[in-house]
Design an enzyme around this catalytic site. Structure first.
Site, PDB file in Angstrom:
ATOM      1  N   SER A   1       0.811  -1.300   0.135  1.00  0.00           N
ATOM      2  CA  SER A   1      -0.005  -0.035  -0.009  1.00  0.00           C
ATOM      3  C   SER A   1       0.766   1.312   0.024  1.00  0.00           C
ATOM      4  O   SER A   1       1.969   1.415   0.558  1.00  0.00           O
ATOM      5  CB  SER A   1      -0.937  -0.077   1.190  1.00  0.00           C
ATOM      6  OG  SER A   1      -1.741   1.155   1.127  1.00  0.00           O
TER       7      SER A   1
ATOM      8  N   LYS B   1      -4.662  -6.590   3.551  1.00  0.00           N
ATOM      9  CA  LYS B   1      -4.471  -5.483   2.811  1.00  0.00           C
ATOM     10  C   LYS B   1      -5.917  -5.178   1.863  1.00  0.00           C
ATOM     11  O   LYS B   1      -6.327  -3.943   1.800  1.00  0.00           O
ATOM     12  CB  LYS B   1      -3.388  -6.024   1.500  1.00  0.00           C
ATOM     13  CG  LYS B   1      -3.363  -4.855   0.348  1.00  0.00           C
ATOM     14  CD  LYS B   1      -3.047  -3.377   0.807  1.00  0.00           C
ATOM     15  CE  LYS B   1      -2.809  -2.496  -0.536  1.00  0.00           C
ATOM     16  NZ  LYS B   1      -3.735  -2.328  -1.581  1.00  0.00           N
TER      17      LYS B   1
ATOM     18  N   HIS C   1      -7.666  -3.281   4.610  1.00  0.00           N
ATOM     19  CA  HIS C   1      -7.067  -1.943   4.637  1.00  0.00           C
ATOM     20  C   HIS C   1      -7.570  -1.011   3.743  1.00  0.00           C
ATOM     21  O   HIS C   1      -8.146   0.222   3.911  1.00  0.00           O
ATOM     22  CB  HIS C   1      -5.561  -2.103   4.226  1.00  0.00           C
ATOM     23  CG  HIS C   1      -4.864  -0.711   3.881  1.00  0.00           C
ATOM     24  ND1 HIS C   1      -5.216  -0.365   2.698  1.00  0.00           N
ATOM     25  CD2 HIS C   1      -3.907  -0.171   4.452  1.00  0.00           C
ATOM     26  CE1 HIS C   1      -4.392   0.765   2.352  1.00  0.00           C
ATOM     27  NE2 HIS C   1      -3.579   1.008   3.364  1.00  0.00           N
ATOM     28  N   ASN C   2      -7.957  -1.640   2.370  1.00  0.00           N
ATOM     29  CA  ASN C   2      -8.610  -1.086   1.348  1.00  0.00           C
ATOM     30  C   ASN C   2     -10.052  -0.574   1.717  1.00  0.00           C
ATOM     31  O   ASN C   2     -10.742   0.499   1.245  1.00  0.00           O
ATOM     32  CB  ASN C   2      -8.416  -1.792   0.090  1.00  0.00           C
ATOM     33  CG  ASN C   2      -7.157  -1.690  -0.576  1.00  0.00           C
ATOM     34  OD1 ASN C   2      -6.181  -1.397   0.072  1.00  0.00           O
ATOM     35  ND2 ASN C   2      -6.855  -2.066  -1.759  1.00  0.00           N
TER      36      ASN C   2
ATOM     37  N   GLU D   1     -10.136   2.323   3.690  1.00  0.00           N
ATOM     38  CA  GLU D   1      -9.694   3.423   2.879  1.00  0.00           C
ATOM     39  C   GLU D   1     -11.238   3.922   2.186  1.00  0.00           C
ATOM     40  O   GLU D   1     -11.166   5.051   2.079  1.00  0.00           O
ATOM     41  CB  GLU D   1      -8.857   2.921   1.957  1.00  0.00           C
ATOM     42  CG  GLU D   1      -8.161   4.010   0.814  1.00  0.00           C
ATOM     43  CD  GLU D   1      -7.396   3.277  -0.100  1.00  0.00           C
ATOM     44  OE1 GLU D   1      -7.621   3.542  -1.504  1.00  0.00           O
ATOM     45  OE2 GLU D   1      -6.218   2.417   0.141  1.00  0.00           O
TER      46      GLU D   1
END
Length: 489
Positions: free
Chosen positions: A136, A191, A194-195, A198
């Protein structure tokens, strides 16, 4: 053929789109000679040329997979940065033809975690090691220091630990933004979440912008100053920083500011959708992230929205339903509080998803350590991630970030302003799905008793699904229909 190393390189990288090129240059800049390969050979030459221009970095290009693989020291380590799905399988097939037992492949793309687990198993049967590594930070992060989330073979992780510890973003007092996440597809899963966080973060910032612009009538110059100021305090983060930058960019093709000319239609690549699907699979509430995904779907209906706007305007129902004067300073203060409180909810939901999956898969993921590696390099890097890490350090079994004593106090302090912003938006006809969903999540979570008793009674009425009681243990069923008929008679 491009420049080649006289002796074996330390590592290889296949897939030289923007992220691949930048990560290769980063690795080389940290002192690790690297071989690069791309199916479209012009990208190889372009990368080698960039390496020369950016400081004669030790990047060596190859136009064919065989010489590329053979140029790397044994046991070979090759990072792939290609599009998720079939292209990954094709690249593995191409490269593994020339690899030997003990060699390692690392997928640095946004891959579905189960694909990583399938590939790790298949690679192990052939004697290869495999890692799925979330990367990232976008192109700038890849070049200067990303957040890295490797998961899979621990042996493979040890092969590249020295490299990725130098390549990752470095945060003072916290160290490199990388850790061995865990087994299987855990790196890709983390990940993905995480997105998802986001997505929530970006939506909440967009709603803050909408309220300030549409109700508060702030100009782009004022918005830039507000976000610049916010980025000095508790909201300090990459996304707040770039938002301030965006408001300051003038249009180079016409008068005014560029942000006003950008079409209001948000794209996506799938990780947000995967996050919401996983929330449903795991029965974990993630309404802020879900609201952000729905908002992207609705933004995509640009033509329909344009027609709907005409229909309602013709009926006397305009875009903004109030022309009341607002106190700008008070509105800016309230929106700041609402944005922060909503962000805590988004991060809390993401962490709960990671924990639920970790329990299901036996990954034993450390939430505090994940918060630490997100403090630098990545898109959601923010000052308050340090406090999230400390919350999990205080209590590794914390049920929800909202009940950490420090965060709970902040939610209490901000909830009045938060409610004022949501009410103001509703009365003005401005949709704030992320802030509203976050507030509903907070209100549901903090209440000892919810109206779910009625829903369960309905389920028992029409489907004999039974219910539990508050006063007597056990499972109960009532013939609601028969009793109701007797009462009505």
């Amino acid at each position: 053929m491009a420049a080649q190393s006289p002796k074996p390189t330390r590592i290889g990288l296949a897939g030289l789109a923007v992220m691949g090129q930048n990560l290769a240059l980063n690795i080389a800049e940290k002192g690790f000679p690297i071989s690069v390969y791309n199916r479209t050979t012009s990208k190889v030459d372009e990368t080698v040329e960039r390496a020369k221009l950016e400081g004669n970095l030790p990047v060596f290009g190859f136009h064919d997979p065989k010489s590329f693989v053979h140029s790397i020291q044994k046991p070979r380590v090759i990072i792939m940065l290609v599009k998720a799905g079939a292209p990954v399988d094709q690249t593995i097939k191409t490269l593994s033809t020339y690899m030997e037992k003990g060699d390692c492949i690392i997928d640095g793309g946004n891959e579905w975690y189960e694909n990583t687990e399938r590939r790790e198993k298949a690679m192990a049967e052939l004697g290869f090691l495999y890692l799925g590594m979330g990367v990232s930070g976008g192109e700038e992060g890849a070049r200067n220091g990303p957040s890295l989330m490797p998961g899979g073979s621990f042996e493979a992780y040890k092969y590249i630990e020295d490299i990725i510890h130098k390549v990752a973003a470095q945060v003072p007092d916290s160290g490199p933004c990388v850790t061995y996440v865990g087994k299987g597809g855990s790196g890709n899963f983390v990940k993905m979440i995480h997105n998802g966080i986001e997505y929530g973060d970006m939506q909440l910032i967009a709603e803050a912008y909408d309220v300030l612009k549409s109700v508060g009538k702030l100009s782009n110059e004022e918005l830039r100053d507000v976000f610049y100021e916010w980025n000095k305090g508790e909201l300090l983060s990459f996304l707040i920083e770039i938002t301030a930058d965006i408001f300051g960019v003038k249009d180079d093709k016409a008068d005014g500011y560029l942000v006003d000319k950008v079409l209001d239609k948000t794209g996506m690549k799938g990780t947000g959708k995967w996050t919401v699907q996983q929330a449903a699979e795991l029965s974990v509430a993630a309404p802020t992230i879900e609201a952000s995904l729905d908002s992207r779907f609705l933004s995509g209906l640009k033509e329909e929205r344009t027609e709907a706007s005409k229909v309602f305007k013709a009926g006397g129902f305009g875009d903004i339903l109030t022309d009341q004067e607002v106190d700008k300073a008070k509105l800016i203060h309230d929106v700041r509080q609402a944005l922060y409180a909503s962000k805590i909810c988004s991060y809390a939901q993401g962490m709960n998803l990671i924990r639920a999956k970790s329990i299901e898969k036996g990954w034993d993921l450390k939430l505090g350590e994940l918060a630490r590696i997100w403090k630098g390099g990545c898109i959601i890097r923010a000052i308050f991630l340090d406090r999230i890490k400390k919350a999990y350090d205080r209590n590794a079994d914390l049920a929800n970030l909202l009940v950490d004593p420090e965060f709970a106090q902040e939610m209490i302090e901000r909830q009045s302003a938060w409610r004022r912003v949501v009410c103001l938006a509703i009365n003005a006809g401005i949709s704030t799905p992320g802030m509203s969903a976050s507030l509903a999540y907070f209100d549901s979570y903090r209440r000892e008793r919810l109206p779910a008793n009625l829903v369960q009674a309905q389920r028992d009425y029409f489907g004999a699904h039974t219910y539990e009681r508050t006063d007597i243990p056990g499972s109960f069923h009532t013939e609601w229909f028969k009793i109701a008929k007797k009462v009505s008679n």
